[in-house]
Structures are given as structure tokens and as C-alpha cells.
Scaffold this active site. Structure first.
Site, PDB file in Angstrom:
ATOM      1  N   ASP A   1       0.874  -1.183   0.000  1.00  0.00           N
ATOM      2  CA  ASP A   1       0.000   0.000   0.000  1.00  0.00           C
ATOM      3  C   ASP A   1       0.907   1.227   0.000  1.00  0.00           C
ATOM      4  O   ASP A   1       2.136   1.119  -0.134  1.00  0.00           O
ATOM      5  CB  ASP A   1      -1.004  -0.035   1.163  1.00  0.00           C
ATOM      6  CG  ASP A   1      -0.374   0.239   2.519  1.00  0.00           C
ATOM      7  OD1 ASP A   1       0.876   0.345   2.605  1.00  0.00           O
ATOM      8  OD2 ASP A   1      -1.125   0.357   3.509  1.00  0.00           O
ATOM      9  N   HIS A   2       0.296   2.401   0.171  1.00  0.00           N
ATOM     10  CA  HIS A   2       1.080   3.652   0.136  1.00  0.00           C
ATOM     11  C   HIS A   2       2.163   3.679   1.218  1.00  0.00           C
ATOM     12  O   HIS A   2       3.229   4.229   1.016  1.00  0.00           O
ATOM     13  CB  HIS A   2       0.147   4.857   0.298  1.00  0.00           C
ATOM     14  CG  HIS A   2      -0.716   4.778   1.525  1.00  0.00           C
ATOM     15  ND1 HIS A   2      -1.807   3.921   1.602  1.00  0.00           N
ATOM     16  CD2 HIS A   2      -0.634   5.384   2.724  1.00  0.00           C
ATOM     17  CE1 HIS A   2      -2.369   4.036   2.793  1.00  0.00           C
ATOM     18  NE2 HIS A   2      -1.662   4.917   3.498  1.00  0.00           N
TER      19      HIS A   2
ATOM     20  N   CYS B   1       2.995  -3.257   3.992  1.00  0.00           N
ATOM     21  CA  CYS B   1       2.172  -2.090   4.324  1.00  0.00           C
ATOM     22  C   CYS B   1       2.894  -1.358   5.460  1.00  0.00           C
ATOM     23  O   CYS B   1       4.089  -1.590   5.678  1.00  0.00           O
ATOM     24  CB  CYS B   1       0.719  -2.463   4.638  1.00  0.00           C
ATOM     25  SG  CYS B   1       0.451  -3.444   6.123  1.00  0.00           S
ATOM     26  N   GLY B   2       2.205  -0.490   6.160  1.00  0.00           N
ATOM     27  CA  GLY B   2       2.889   0.277   7.205  1.00  0.00           C
ATOM     28  C   GLY B   2       3.421  -0.626   8.306  1.00  0.00           C
ATOM     29  O   GLY B   2       4.591  -0.551   8.692  1.00  0.00           O
ATOM     30  N   THR B   3       2.549  -1.487   8.798  1.00  0.00           N
ATOM     31  CA  THR B   3       2.938  -2.419   9.858  1.00  0.00           C
ATOM     32  C   THR B   3       3.200  -3.830   9.336  1.00  0.00           C
ATOM     33  O   THR B   3       3.803  -4.639  10.047  1.00  0.00           O
ATOM     34  CB  THR B   3       1.793  -2.545  10.884  1.00  0.00           C
ATOM     35  OG1 THR B   3       0.627  -2.999  10.170  1.00  0.00           O
ATOM     36  CG2 THR B   3       1.507  -1.228  11.566  1.00  0.00           C
ATOM     37  N   GLY B   4       2.677  -4.139   8.184  1.00  0.00           N
ATOM     38  CA  GLY B   4       2.712  -5.509   7.656  1.00  0.00           C
ATOM     39  C   GLY B   4       1.548  -6.335   8.171  1.00  0.00           C
ATOM     40  O   GLY B   4       1.321  -7.454   7.693  1.00  0.00           O
ATOM     41  N   ILE B   5       0.813  -5.792   9.116  1.00  0.00           N
ATOM     42  CA  ILE B   5      -0.244  -6.585   9.767  1.00  0.00           C
ATOM     43  C   ILE B   5      -1.479  -6.723   8.860  1.00  0.00           C
ATOM     44  O   ILE B   5      -1.927  -7.839   8.581  1.00  0.00           O
ATOM     45  CB  ILE B   5      -0.616  -5.980  11.136  1.00  0.00           C
ATOM     46  CG1 ILE B   5       0.579  -6.028  12.087  1.00  0.00           C
ATOM     47  CG2 ILE B   5      -1.800  -6.747  11.743  1.00  0.00           C
ATOM     48  CD1 ILE B   5       0.388  -5.232  13.388  1.00  0.00           C
TER      49      ILE B   5
ATOM     50  N   HIS C   1       9.759 -24.435   8.701  1.00  0.00           N
ATOM     51  CA  HIS C   1       8.702 -25.096   9.479  1.00  0.00           C
ATOM     52  C   HIS C   1       7.315 -24.953   8.865  1.00  0.00           C
ATOM     53  O   HIS C   1       6.509 -25.872   8.954  1.00  0.00           O
ATOM     54  CB  HIS C   1       8.647 -24.521  10.903  1.00  0.00           C
ATOM     55  CG  HIS C   1       9.850 -24.863  11.731  1.00  0.00           C
ATOM     56  ND1 HIS C   1       9.814 -24.906  13.105  1.00  0.00           N
ATOM     57  CD2 HIS C   1      11.127 -25.176  11.379  1.00  0.00           C
ATOM     58  CE1 HIS C   1      11.016 -25.232  13.565  1.00  0.00           C
ATOM     59  NE2 HIS C   1      11.833 -25.394  12.531  1.00  0.00           N
TER      60      HIS C   1
ATOM     61  N   ARG D   1       6.583 -33.955  10.620  1.00  0.00           N
ATOM     62  CA  ARG D   1       5.742 -33.212  11.580  1.00  0.00           C
ATOM     63  C   ARG D   1       5.308 -31.856  11.010  1.00  0.00           C
ATOM     64  O   ARG D   1       4.190 -31.396  11.249  1.00  0.00           O
ATOM     65  CB  ARG D   1       6.448 -33.057  12.927  1.00  0.00           C
ATOM     66  CG  ARG D   1       7.646 -32.139  12.944  1.00  0.00           C
ATOM     67  CD  ARG D   1       8.359 -32.199  14.303  1.00  0.00           C
ATOM     68  NE  ARG D   1       9.354 -31.153  14.470  1.00  0.00           N
ATOM     69  CZ  ARG D   1      10.547 -31.128  13.882  1.00  0.00           C
ATOM     70  NH1 ARG D   1      10.903 -32.093  13.040  1.00  0.00           N
ATOM     71  NH2 ARG D   1      11.394 -30.138  14.109  1.00  0.00           N
ATOM     72  N   HIS D   2       6.178 -31.261  10.228  1.00  0.00           N
ATOM     73  CA  HIS D   2       5.815 -29.969   9.637  1.00  0.00           C
ATOM     74  C   HIS D   2       4.816 -30.151   8.491  1.00  0.00           C
ATOM     75  O   HIS D   2       3.879 -29.361   8.346  1.00  0.00           O
ATOM     76  CB  HIS D   2       7.068 -29.227   9.171  1.00  0.00           C
ATOM     77  CG  HIS D   2       7.981 -28.847  10.292  1.00  0.00           C
ATOM     78  ND1 HIS D   2       7.509 -28.242  11.443  1.00  0.00           N
ATOM     79  CD2 HIS D   2       9.317 -28.999  10.470  1.00  0.00           C
ATOM     80  CE1 HIS D   2       8.521 -28.035  12.268  1.00  0.00           C
ATOM     81  NE2 HIS D   2       9.641 -28.491  11.706  1.00  0.00           N
TER      82      HIS D   2
HETATM   83  C1  RB5 Z   1      -2.134   2.636   6.450  1.00  0.00           C
HETATM   84  O1  RB5 Z   1      -2.161   3.841   7.103  1.00  0.00           O
HETATM   85  C2  RB5 Z   1      -1.870   1.519   7.439  1.00  0.00           C
HETATM   86  O2  RB5 Z   1      -3.006   1.290   8.200  1.00  0.00           O
HETATM   87  C3  RB5 Z   1      -1.445   0.274   6.712  1.00  0.00           C
HETATM   88  O3  RB5 Z   1      -0.299   0.536   5.958  1.00  0.00           O
HETATM   89  C4  RB5 Z   1      -1.121  -0.938   7.551  1.00  0.00           C
HETATM   90  O4  RB5 Z   1      -0.233  -0.633   8.566  1.00  0.00           O
HETATM   91  C5  RB5 Z   1      -2.275  -1.714   8.026  1.00  0.00           C
HETATM   92  O5  RB5 Z   1      -2.153  -2.744   8.696  1.00  0.00           O
END
Ligand code: RB5
Length: 142
Positions: A7-8, A64-68, A97, A132-133
Site C-alpha cells: 500500500d502507500h 504495508c505500514g505495519t505488515g499486519i 517449518h 511433523r511440519h
Molecule cells: C495505512 O495507514 C496503514 O493502516 C497500513 O499501511 C497498515 O499498517 C495496516 O495494517
């Protein structure tokens, strides 16, 4: 072929990874985003995950910003095992694994130098193939 998308918040780091691919003759397909204009990470997470799930790309990298958010998105696609890694140990372990087929990183979490080391570990480590994996990975899809 490695699919890559962001993303941005991830565009600068995506470009760093693409530079690494180009310097090392690693084939890639860039699924966007291509500008710093605010956008929705699920769009790009899904594009890369679908390309990996269909076999068009062997592995995927999403940023992304956090990767989450983008890793959660990728993991909704059947057959995708996307690991959010910000260290080399985890990147290596998730290949050995979990046979992870996608890597997620957060551009606001990790700098460019360590991120490239994570990418190298992810792309150069083979799945162990241990029974196992294999069994545990099969259980993910049940
Ligand atoms: C965008 O502002 C931010 O929410 C996105 O990059 C990401 O971190 C979401 O998980």
C-alpha cells in the site's frame, strides 16, 4: 517469479526490494500500488495472494505500514501461508517449518537494510520437509 505488492505506506520499501531483485536478476511481478496516494492494503494483498495461490507466482512479498493488515488479508486466501517477519531468524524458520509462501513486512517497523536481509533469508531457505511440519501444514487447511 516473485509477486510483490504494497500500500502507500510500503511503497518506498517495495522499491528497495525491487532494486534488490533487479540487481540480482530475480524475476518479479509488481502488483502495485505504484504511487504514494493513500490506498487500501487489502486490494494489493489480495492481488499478490491470488497470484501465488494460482501458481502464477512461486512466492509473494507484501508490504504495508505495519505488515499486519496486508498479512491478515493474504492469509484469507486459500493455500496462502503469509508470515509477518522483521528478523532473519523468523524468515528462515517460517520457510523451514511452515513452508510460508508469502512474506509480509511493515515499512514503518523495519529499515531497508534489515528488510533486505529478511527477504534474502526468506527466498533462500527451503522447507525442511519434516513429517511433523508437513502434517501441521496440512492441518491448517482442514
Ligand atoms: C495505512 O495507514 C496503514 O493502516 C497500513 O499501511 C497498515 O499498517 C495496516 O495494517
Amino acid at each position: 517469479m516473485i509477486g510483490i505488492g504494497c500500500d502507500h505506506g510500503g511503497i518506498e520499501l517495495k522499491n528497495t526490494v525491487i532494486d534488490y531483485f533487479e540487481k540480482n536478476n530475480i524475476e518479479y511481478k509488481d502488483f502495485g500500488t505504484y504511487t504514494t496516494e493513500s490506498c487500501d492494503y487489502p486490494v494489493y494483498g489480495k492481488k499478490v495472494a491470488n497470484a501465488v495461490a494460482s501458481g502464477e507466482c512461486e512466492k509473494g512479498i507484501v508490504i504495508c505500514g505495519t505488515g499486519i493488515g496486508i498479512s491478515i488479508t493474504a492469509n484469507k486466501v486459500k493455500g496462502i501461508r503469509c508470515a509477518l517477519c522483521h528478523d532473519v531468524f523468523s524468515a528462515k524458520a517460517t520457510r523451514e517449518h511452515n513452508d510460508a509462501n508469502m512474506l509480509a513486512m511493515g515499512a514503518r517497523v523495519i529499515g531497508p537494510g534489515p528488510a533486505i536481509e529478511v527477504v534474502k533469508a526468506f527466498l533462500s531457505t527451503d522447507f525442511s520437509g519434516d513429517e511433523r511440519h508437513v502434517r501441521r501444514i496440512a492441518m491448517i487447511e482442514e
